[in-house]
Design a protein around this motif. Structure first.
Motif, PDB file in Angstrom:
ATOM      1  N   GLU A 107       2.438   1.659  -3.362  1.00  0.00           N
ATOM      2  CA  GLU A 107       1.442   2.185  -4.302  1.00  0.00           C
ATOM      3  C   GLU A 107       1.254   3.676  -4.075  1.00  0.00           C
ATOM      4  O   GLU A 107       1.124   4.451  -5.008  1.00  0.00           O
ATOM      5  CB  GLU A 107       0.112   1.435  -4.126  1.00  0.00           C
ATOM      6  N   ARG A 108       1.268   4.094  -2.817  1.00  0.00           N
ATOM      7  CA  ARG A 108       1.114   5.516  -2.483  1.00  0.00           C
ATOM      8  C   ARG A 108       2.290   6.317  -3.040  1.00  0.00           C
ATOM      9  O   ARG A 108       2.118   7.404  -3.560  1.00  0.00           O
ATOM     10  CB  ARG A 108       1.029   5.688  -0.967  1.00  0.00           C
ATOM     11  N   THR A 139       0.829  -1.196   0.000  1.00  0.00           N
ATOM     12  CA  THR A 139       0.000   0.000   0.000  1.00  0.00           C
ATOM     13  C   THR A 139       0.864   1.247   0.000  1.00  0.00           C
ATOM     14  O   THR A 139       0.610   2.198  -0.746  1.00  0.00           O
ATOM     15  CB  THR A 139      -0.930  -0.001   1.233  1.00  0.00           C
ATOM     16  N   LEU A 158      -4.703   8.127  -3.881  1.00  0.00           N
ATOM     17  CA  LEU A 158      -4.239   6.787  -3.536  1.00  0.00           C
ATOM     18  C   LEU A 158      -5.169   5.737  -4.123  1.00  0.00           C
ATOM     19  O   LEU A 158      -6.376   5.949  -4.226  1.00  0.00           O
ATOM     20  CB  LEU A 158      -4.175   6.627  -2.026  1.00  0.00           C
ATOM     21  N   THR A 163      -4.433  -4.265  -2.107  1.00  0.00           N
ATOM     22  CA  THR A 163      -4.937  -3.000  -1.573  1.00  0.00           C
ATOM     23  C   THR A 163      -6.289  -3.212  -0.909  1.00  0.00           C
ATOM     24  O   THR A 163      -6.553  -2.674   0.175  1.00  0.00           O
ATOM     25  CB  THR A 163      -5.043  -1.952  -2.701  1.00  0.00           C
TER      26      THR A 163
END
Length: 198
Positions: free
Chosen positions: A53-54, A50, A121, A163
């Motif tokens: 990905e952010r 996560t 996000l 996610t």
């Protein structure tokens, strides 16, 4: 067979069964502890994905000065494994960041960093999508709808599932199993929060 030999044989069987039962319970306890550790590692890896990905595609070009001083790259969540296992996130951060970059957009490093800074996000986008439905939705459909609404976002199916599972772990969405399918929906409090945002 005499009654004495039958009694001796029965006694041996009882001793063997008691010993086997004790060993069985010991192995069950060890496996339960191992599963607990694996679940903690899973939660930690989901948090890393996560976070990767952010950070988005800019993670490749952004300098990380704290690494030069030997500090950890990622914050360790409260339910992390024992201290001896804490260095694992930094070691696994590179593959996680590569996986996140594989789902990102292409272009120069500065352009990617600028686009990543302006992108919401992935978890927020998925939460917004789930807020438009009353019924649970599968990860595959959510990914397809996400890419249709946000063509610049092309996360892999695994990144979307990870996610979603991270959102489940945080209590923002719920997981539903229908036969062999796994589907997701917003928790009621998150639904009202998503409604006020839109």
């Amino acid at each position: 067979m005499t009654s004495q030999s039958a009694s001796t044989l029965r006694s041996r069987y009882v001793e063997q069964a008691a010993s086997d039962l004790e060993e069985n319970r010991r192995v069950q306890h060890e496996l339960a502890e191992r599963i607990k550790v694996l679940r903690q590692e899973e939660a930690l890896l989901l948090d890393i994905l996560t976070l990767a990905e952010r950070l988005g595609p800019s993670a490749e070009s952004a300098p990380l000065p704290e690494q030069a001083h030997g500090e950890a790259e990622f914050a360790v969540p409260a339910e992390s494994p024992a201290p001896a296992e804490k260095p694992a996130p930094a070691a696994k951060a590179a593959p996680a960041a590569k996986a996140a970059r594989a789902g990102g957009t292409s272009g120069g490093g500065a352009d990617r960093a600028r686009r990543a800074a302006n992108q919401p996000l992935l978890g927020d986008l998925l939460t917004q999508l789930l807020g438009t439905y009353q019924e649970p939705r599968p990860a595959k459909e959510l990914r397809e709808e996400l890419m249709a609404k946000h063509p610049e976002r092309t996360p892999t199916p695994q990144v979307v599932r990870n996610t979603l599972e991270a959102l489940v772990a945080k209590g923002r969405i719920r997981r539903h199993k229908q036969q062999r399918s796994v589907m997701y929906s917003l928790v009621p409090s998150a639904r009202s929060a998503a409604a006020t945002k839109s």
